[in-house]
Each structure stands twice: as structure tokens, then as C-alpha cells.
Design a protein around this motif. Structure first.
Motif, short mmCIF file in Angstrom:
data_model
loop_
_atom_site.label_atom_id
_atom_site.label_comp_id
_atom_site.label_asym_id
_atom_site.label_seq_id
_atom_site.Cartn_x
_atom_site.Cartn_y
_atom_site.Cartn_z
N TYR A 70 2.78 -1.92 8.41
CA TYR A 70 3.90 -2.27 8.67
C TYR A 70 4.83 -1.45 7.60
O TYR A 70 4.57 -1.49 6.25
CB TYR A 70 4.10 -3.55 8.41
N GLY A 71 5.75 -0.76 7.97
CA GLY A 71 6.62 -0.05 7.11
C GLY A 71 7.76 -0.75 6.38
O GLY A 71 7.62 -2.06 6.51
N THR A 72 8.54 -0.47 5.30
CA THR A 72 9.07 -1.25 4.55
C THR A 72 10.37 -1.82 5.48
O THR A 72 11.00 -1.01 6.30
CB THR A 72 9.87 -0.33 3.57
N GLU A 73 10.69 -3.01 5.47
CA GLU A 73 11.95 -3.70 6.15
C GLU A 73 12.93 -3.84 5.48
O GLU A 73 13.03 -4.08 4.11
CB GLU A 73 11.26 -5.20 6.54
N TYR A 74 14.03 -3.47 5.94
CA TYR A 74 15.34 -3.25 5.48
C TYR A 74 16.29 -4.39 6.13
O TYR A 74 16.52 -4.04 7.16
CB TYR A 74 16.01 -1.74 5.63
N THR A 75 16.73 -5.28 5.36
CA THR A 75 17.17 -6.45 5.77
C THR A 75 19.00 -6.38 5.86
O THR A 75 19.58 -7.29 6.29
CB THR A 75 16.85 -7.64 5.17
N ALA A 76 19.48 -5.53 4.86
CA ALA A 76 20.84 -5.59 4.98
C ALA A 76 21.58 -5.27 6.32
O ALA A 76 20.80 -4.82 7.17
CB ALA A 76 21.31 -4.51 3.86
N THR A 77 22.99 -5.81 6.40
CA THR A 77 23.53 -5.68 7.68
C THR A 77 24.71 -5.19 7.48
O THR A 77 25.48 -5.14 6.40
CB THR A 77 23.43 -7.08 8.35
N VAL A 78 25.59 -4.65 8.62
CA VAL A 78 26.81 -4.33 8.75
C VAL A 78 27.25 -5.26 9.54
O VAL A 78 27.24 -5.63 10.53
CB VAL A 78 27.00 -2.93 9.30
N ALA A 79 28.58 -5.87 8.97
CA ALA A 79 29.38 -6.83 9.90
C ALA A 79 30.19 -6.36 10.87
O ALA A 79 30.48 -5.22 11.21
CB ALA A 79 30.31 -7.53 8.80
N VAL B 133 0.85 -1.26 0.11
CA VAL B 133 -0.01 0.09 0.12
C VAL B 133 0.73 1.21 0.10
O VAL B 133 1.93 1.32 0.47
CB VAL B 133 -0.91 0.09 1.21
N VAL B 134 0.28 2.16 -0.70
CA VAL B 134 0.81 3.47 -0.73
C VAL B 134 -0.15 4.47 -0.47
O VAL B 134 -1.39 4.71 -1.11
CB VAL B 134 1.52 4.10 -1.94
N ASP B 135 0.03 5.30 0.82
CA ASP B 135 -1.18 6.25 1.27
C ASP B 135 -0.78 7.58 0.93
O ASP B 135 0.23 8.14 0.86
CB ASP B 135 -1.63 6.35 2.72
N TYR B 136 -1.86 8.30 0.23
CA TYR B 136 -1.57 9.80 -0.25
C TYR B 136 -2.46 10.71 0.56
O TYR B 136 -3.54 10.20 1.19
CB TYR B 136 -1.79 9.77 -1.71
N PRO C 97 2.58 11.36 -0.83
CA PRO C 97 2.71 10.01 -0.29
C PRO C 97 2.93 10.42 1.31
O PRO C 97 3.88 11.25 1.80
CB PRO C 97 3.95 9.40 -0.97
N ILE C 98 2.28 9.64 2.10
CA ILE C 98 2.37 9.58 3.39
C ILE C 98 2.86 8.41 4.25
O ILE C 98 2.97 8.44 5.35
CB ILE C 98 1.39 10.51 4.21
N PHE C 99 2.46 7.26 3.81
CA PHE C 99 2.80 5.86 4.07
C PHE C 99 3.23 5.15 2.94
O PHE C 99 2.38 5.08 2.18
CB PHE C 99 1.87 5.38 5.11
N GLU C 100 4.18 4.25 3.01
CA GLU C 100 4.47 3.18 2.04
C GLU C 100 4.83 2.04 2.82
O GLU C 100 5.70 2.11 3.74
CB GLU C 100 5.82 3.81 1.09
N GLY C 101 4.09 0.89 2.52
CA GLY C 101 4.54 -0.43 3.31
C GLY C 101 3.69 -1.37 2.89
O GLY C 101 3.11 -1.47 1.77
N GLN C 102 3.22 -2.22 4.14
CA GLN C 102 2.51 -3.23 3.79
C GLN C 102 1.15 -3.24 4.86
O GLN C 102 1.63 -2.83 6.09
CB GLN C 102 3.08 -4.58 4.10
#
Length: 271
Positions: free
Chosen positions: A50-59, A15-18, A29-34
């Protein structure tokens, strides 16, 4: 009617809410996610957002050597990490310069959040762009509110008193700065620098920001005049015992869809 051809309701919806005051071309746009299904009955369907989940990591063991916050964000917004466009227009391009080694694996988004907080910056993500903002500067675009621009029930909160701010380097060296009160809480921060002068200055910047008063205003949202994080807002309140002028920097805002209001929050001071 929304689910007439899609029953039972799907478990998850992108969903994207405007928001718009006029036509489709003016929407923001005021919300982007699921949305994830919570419950449904005869009269309504309820989803949790739920907002967008970012899964990348820093070692663990990643070394950051003499890099400014903008340089760090430039690296970790890149394609191999968050894959976002960086907008650092409102960041402090010349500093602070950071030196540290990560002591554990951490999600990139959380790593950047920690680094930004120590550096008195914050960031927000909108439409594929990460906006990095120096919270000690403030972006004054002449945004003002008077008693006709917000609802009753807006609040003014003094922060809990701070007695001490401290941080400890990896080798155990401790640095402290006194708060403005002999009583109150002690705050401890993870250290991202290695020279005493820079660390003490950074603790002083944090002290100045964290001792500011906290403000919350409920206003009617206008798509062509939404505040941004880091923007300076000047408020005149005639409803208090005496006319009160407040200047604060926006730190957060949220939308109350049921009441059709935007809640603007920030730190600042009575003028």
C-alpha cells in the motif's frame, strides 16, 4: 530467515524498495509505503503493498480565483496540506489559469489529481517531493529503445474513438468540442474555468492527448537510466511487419518483481 526473530509475521511493515545495477550508493527508490500481511504457510509469507495515504482535505466552497496550476499546487503541497516539496520544473508555469469553487469536500490528493487532469498535467511523488509534469510538452532527454532494449510482447493500442468532449460550468453553461470521429464515446469533464475561449482550448488539448495511441513496453530495469513520468521515449521495433518508429510520452510505469522487468506505459504516435 527474514522472520526467524519476528514470528508470527508482523501485520504491517513500513518499507522502501530500491533498485540498483551495481552498488548501494547507486540505488534508486521505486516504492515507499506499507506492507500489510495477507497470508502465510510453511513455505512463504505474502504481503499486500500500500502506498502512502494522504488524509488532508479541501473544504467544500473553497474558491480558486485566477490561479495557475503551479500556484494551486504550491499552496496545497504546503505544510497545512500534503507537506511535500513541489518540483514544477516540467510544468506549464504560465497556465492554464483556473477559476472555480469546490462543490464538495475532497481529499487534497484527489482534488489535485482532478485539477491536474483537466489541465493536461500529471504528478508523481517520490522521496517527499511532488513532481508536476505538463503532458502536452514532453521532456526529451534522448531516451531511446531498440529491439535489444525491451522484451517481446510489447503492445500498441489504438484508443477508443471519441465523438465529443464536453464540460459544464457551475451556472449550467455547456461547452463542447467535437472528437475526430462521428462515432465513439462522449467524454465529460468537470469545469475549472469560466471563459469560453479558455475552456474550448482546454478541451482541444484534452482531445489531442486522449486520441493518441497507447504503448506498453517491458524492459530490463536500470537504476541509472529509469524513465520519468512525462519523459519522451523513442522506440525502434524491427520485429513487426515493417520497421516501426514510435515516439511516446511516459504516463506510468510499474515493476514486475517476479520477472525482473519494468513495464513502461505511455501515449504517442508512430513517426
Amino acid at each position: 530467515e527474514l522472520f526467524t526473530n519476528d514470528w508470527p509475521p508482523p501485520k504491517s511493515i513500513d518499507v522502501v524498495d530500491y533498485i540498483t545495477d551495481s552498488d548501494e550508493a547507486s540505488k534508486v527508490p521505486i516504492f515507499e509505503g506499507q506492507l500489510h500481511l495477507d497470508s502465510y504457510d510453511e513455505s512463504e509469507v505474502t504481503y499486500q503493498a500500500y502506498g502512502t495515504e494522504y488524509t488532508a482535505t479541501v473544504a467544500k466552497g473553497t474558491n480558486i480565483s485566477s490561479q495557475t496550476i503551479v500556484q494551486i499546487f504550491t499552496t496545497y503541497c504546503g505544510a497545512t496540506h500534503l507537506n511535500l516539496t513541489l518540483d514544477s520544473t516540467d510544468a506549464n508555469a504560465s497556465g492554464p489559469t483556473l477559476n472555480f469553487t469546490t462543490d464538495s469536500e475532497k481529499k487534497t490528493i484527489d482534488f489535485l489529481s482532478d485539477v491536474a487532469a483537466y489541465s493536461t498535467h500529471c504528478f508523481y511523488i517520490k522521496s517527499g517531493t511532488l513532481y508536476l509534469v505538463d503532458m502536452t510538452a514532453g521532456d526529451d532527454n534522448g531516451y531511446t529503445l531498440d529491439e535489444f532494449g525491451y522484451f517481446m510482447g510489447s503492445t500498441y493500442e489504438a484508443q477508443e474513438p471519441i465523438s465529443l468532449l464536453k464540460t459544464t460550468e457551475a451556472d449550467g453553461t455547456e461547452h463542447t468540442v467535437d472528437g475526430s470521429h462521428e462515432y465513439g464515446k462522449e467524454l465529460e469533464f468537470k469545469c475549472y474555468q469560466t471563459d469560453n475561449a479558455s475552456i474550448v482550448y482546454r478541451l482541444g488539448q484534452l482531445k489531442s492527448l486522449l486520441e493518441k495511441d497507447y504503448y506498453r513496453f517491458r524492459v530490463v530495469p536500470e537504476s541509472d537510466n529509469l524513465p520519468t513520468i512525462g519523459e519522451v521515449i523513442n522506440v525502434t521495433n524491427e520485429s513487426l511487419l515493417d520497421s516501426t518508429e514510435v515516439e511516446f510520452v511516459v504516463t506510468d510505469y510499474a515493476f514486475d518483481f517476479r520477472r525482473g522487468e519494468i513495464i513502461i506505459e505511455g501515449v504517442g504516435a508512430v513517426q
